[in-house]
Design a protein around this motif. Structure first.
Motif, PDB file in Angstrom:
ATOM      1  N   THR A 271       0.704  -1.249  -0.191  1.00 33.04           N
ATOM      2  CA  THR A 271       0.012  -0.125   0.058  1.00 33.04           C
ATOM      3  C   THR A 271       0.734   1.337   0.053  1.00 33.04           C
ATOM      4  OG1 THR A 271      -0.159  -0.188   2.486  1.00 33.04           O
ATOM      5  CG2 THR A 271      -1.949  -1.244   1.246  1.00 33.04           C
ATOM      6  N   ARG A 272       2.006   1.051   0.194  1.00 36.85           N
ATOM      7  CA  ARG A 272       3.146   2.220   0.412  1.00 36.85           C
ATOM      8  C   ARG A 272       3.488   2.742  -1.106  1.00 36.85           C
ATOM      9  NH1 ARG A 272       7.916   0.238   3.968  1.00 36.85           N
ATOM     10  NH2 ARG A 272       7.383  -1.683   2.783  1.00 36.85           N
ATOM     11  N   LYS A 273       2.503   2.997  -2.009  1.00 37.90           N
ATOM     12  CA  LYS A 273       2.932   3.239  -3.425  1.00 37.90           C
ATOM     13  C   LYS A 273       1.820   4.577  -3.980  1.00 37.90           C
ATOM     14  CE  LYS A 273       0.049  -0.283  -5.477  1.00 37.90           C
ATOM     15  NZ  LYS A 273      -0.219  -1.550  -6.290  1.00 37.90           N
ATOM     16  N   GLN A 274       2.417   5.182  -4.680  1.00 36.93           N
ATOM     17  CA  GLN A 274       1.559   6.188  -5.593  1.00 36.93           C
ATOM     18  C   GLN A 274       2.082   6.143  -7.019  1.00 36.93           C
ATOM     19  OE1 GLN A 274       2.706  10.166  -4.298  1.00 36.93           O
ATOM     20  NE2 GLN A 274       4.095   9.143  -2.815  1.00 36.93           N
ATOM     21  N   PHE A 275       1.368   6.657  -7.905  1.00 33.66           N
ATOM     22  CA  PHE A 275       1.389   6.827  -9.382  1.00 33.66           C
ATOM     23  C   PHE A 275       1.591   8.344  -9.964  1.00 33.66           C
ATOM     24  CE2 PHE A 275       0.202   6.808 -13.914  1.00 33.66           C
ATOM     25  CZ  PHE A 275       1.033   5.783 -14.215  1.00 33.66           C
ATOM     26  N   LEU A 276       2.272   8.661 -10.630  1.00 33.85           N
ATOM     27  CA  LEU A 276       2.127   9.956 -11.031  1.00 33.85           C
ATOM     28  C   LEU A 276       2.321  10.116 -12.269  1.00 33.85           C
ATOM     29  CD1 LEU A 276       2.526  12.967 -10.195  1.00 33.85           C
ATOM     30  CD2 LEU A 276       4.966  12.913 -10.327  1.00 33.85           C
ATOM     31  N   GLU A 281      -2.310  18.355 -17.403  1.00 36.36           N
ATOM     32  CA  GLU A 281      -3.565  18.427 -16.296  1.00 36.36           C
ATOM     33  C   GLU A 281      -2.923  18.420 -14.791  1.00 36.36           C
ATOM     34  OE1 GLU A 281      -3.224  16.543 -19.049  1.00 36.36           O
ATOM     35  OE2 GLU A 281      -4.972  16.173 -20.072  1.00 36.36           O
ATOM     36  N   GLU A 282      -1.843  17.902 -14.927  1.00 35.38           N
ATOM     37  CA  GLU A 282      -1.308  17.608 -13.479  1.00 35.38           C
ATOM     38  C   GLU A 282      -0.330  18.928 -13.109  1.00 35.38           C
ATOM     39  OE1 GLU A 282      -2.743  14.087 -14.964  1.00 35.38           O
ATOM     40  OE2 GLU A 282      -1.072  15.176 -15.748  1.00 35.38           O
ATOM     41  N   GLY A 283      -0.246  19.921 -13.948  1.00 33.60           N
ATOM     42  CA  GLY A 283       0.785  20.753 -13.693  1.00 33.60           C
ATOM     43  C   GLY A 283       2.142  20.872 -14.207  1.00 33.60           C
ATOM     44  N   PHE A 284       2.159  19.939 -15.339  1.00 31.88           N
ATOM     45  CA  PHE A 284       3.667  19.553 -15.652  1.00 31.88           C
ATOM     46  C   PHE A 284       3.532  19.655 -17.304  1.00 31.88           C
ATOM     47  CE2 PHE A 284       3.143  16.588 -12.125  1.00 31.88           C
ATOM     48  CZ  PHE A 284       4.419  16.813 -11.466  1.00 31.88           C
TER      49      PHE A 284
END
Length: 331
Positions: A271-276, A281-284
């Motif tokens: 659960t210690r994960k994230q997707f970028l 749309e995300e500010g990049f």
């Protein structure tokens, strides 16, 4: 920052000062591969005036047709140099036959299975020995794929991994013609006539790649192919992996598209994960496969995020900032 190892033979090839940075280059000859001629060059970057004590260790894995210069240019520019100046202890391996790593005798047969099973554990063990703590790993493209294979295959023990960041890394993009056996057989027959794929010739990068990588990819994408080797399903093994993870995909990356990168992210356990997603749309910028890490826009928008996440993998990466979650005070 010179050092030696009690694990296996290590030679210090050079120890130089590069402006404000120190650059030590080691050659590891672990002798753990079926091809005992394998030697791996690993560059260590740090602050020249910092002395012996270094910050958190970070291992940067380059992609295909590349070498250490993806992370650290001769002018001292790159994510590797940026992290070293931020106080990290940066280690940049070069895969077999790339950069300062010589070609082994059976170089044309090298593949991800060799890198994941034999090379990454050696690199991780050496860095941990030198630093006294588990390293963080950052992989781009094939470097990320190799890292995923090492994790899914169980080749990297938990004590060698503090966290993992994957950039432009996927397994699931489908090449439908290769699902047709006669097409796959024909492609294999043609590829086996060559020893290598030329990066400069095909304008893919400064290095050549062994034909073994292409043949391995054919197996993965064939009719009954899978990400793994006989007796070890790496894809299934990824579901058992539980490490802090940051998976990053570029909205303009057509080689390793967002949906495929997300599928790999979802397969990884824990659960210690994230997707970028790196998109407007995300500010990049709408980053592509290479410029997500090598460009002036990446220097301003992406590198600080990597630094912040490495300092605190529990932090939430969003937009152009890292948000550290502070637990509410208990009363």
């Amino acid at each position: 920052m010179q050092s030696s190892s009690t694990l296996f033979p290590v030679a210090l090839l050079s120890a130089e000062r590069r402006g404000d940075l120190s650059e030590d280059v080691y050659r590891i000859k672990a002798g753990n591969s079926p091809d005992v001629s394998v030697e791996l060059a690993v560059t260590r970057l740090g602050l020249a005036d910092q002395g012996g004590a270094q910050g958190m260790p970070v291992i940067l894995l380059h992609g295909s047709f590349s070498n250490r210069r993806f992370w650290y240019s001769p002018k001292g520019i790159g994510l590797g140099a940026y992290l070293a100046r931020a106080g990290f202890d940066v280690w940049i391996p070069e895969m077999r036959g790339h950069g300062l790593s010589p070609r082994n005798r059976q170089w044309q047969d090298n593949c991800v299975a060799d890198y994941a099973r034999d090379d990454l554990p050696v690199i991780g063990a050496f860095v941990r020995e030198q630093c006294g703590q588990a390293p963080h790993w950052v992989g781009h493209s094939l470097g990320g794929t190799t890292l995923a294979a090492a994790l899914g295959g169980g080749y990297l023990e938990p004590g060698l991994v503090a966290s993992v960041a994957l950039f432009g890394t996927q397994i699931s993009r489908v090449y439908w013609p290769l699902k047709v056996p006669p097409v796959a057989w024909g492609a294999r027959a043609v590829l086996k006539r060559f020893a290598q794929l030329s990066g400069p010739r095909f304008k893919r990068g400064p290095e050549d790649e062994p034909i073994g990588l292409a043949l391995e990819s054919l197996r993965w994408h064939g009719l009954f192919g899978r990400f793994g080797v006989k007796g070890n399903d790496w894809w299934a093994g990824l579901a058992e992996v539980d490490v802090p993870l940051l998976a990053v995909a570029g909205a303009g990356d057509f080689q390793d598209p967002v949906w495929a990168c997300r599928k790999l992210y979802e397969q990884l356990g824990g659960t210690r994960k994230q997707f970028l997603r790196l998109g407007r749309e995300e500010g990049f910028e709408a980053f592509g496969h290479v410029d997500m890490l090598v460009s002036k826009a990446a220097q301003a928008q992406v590198w600080p995020l990597v630094e912040g996440w490495l300092r605190d993998p529990s932090a939430v990466v969003q937009g152009a900032e890292v948000v550290v979650q502070v637990p509410a005070t208990q009363t």
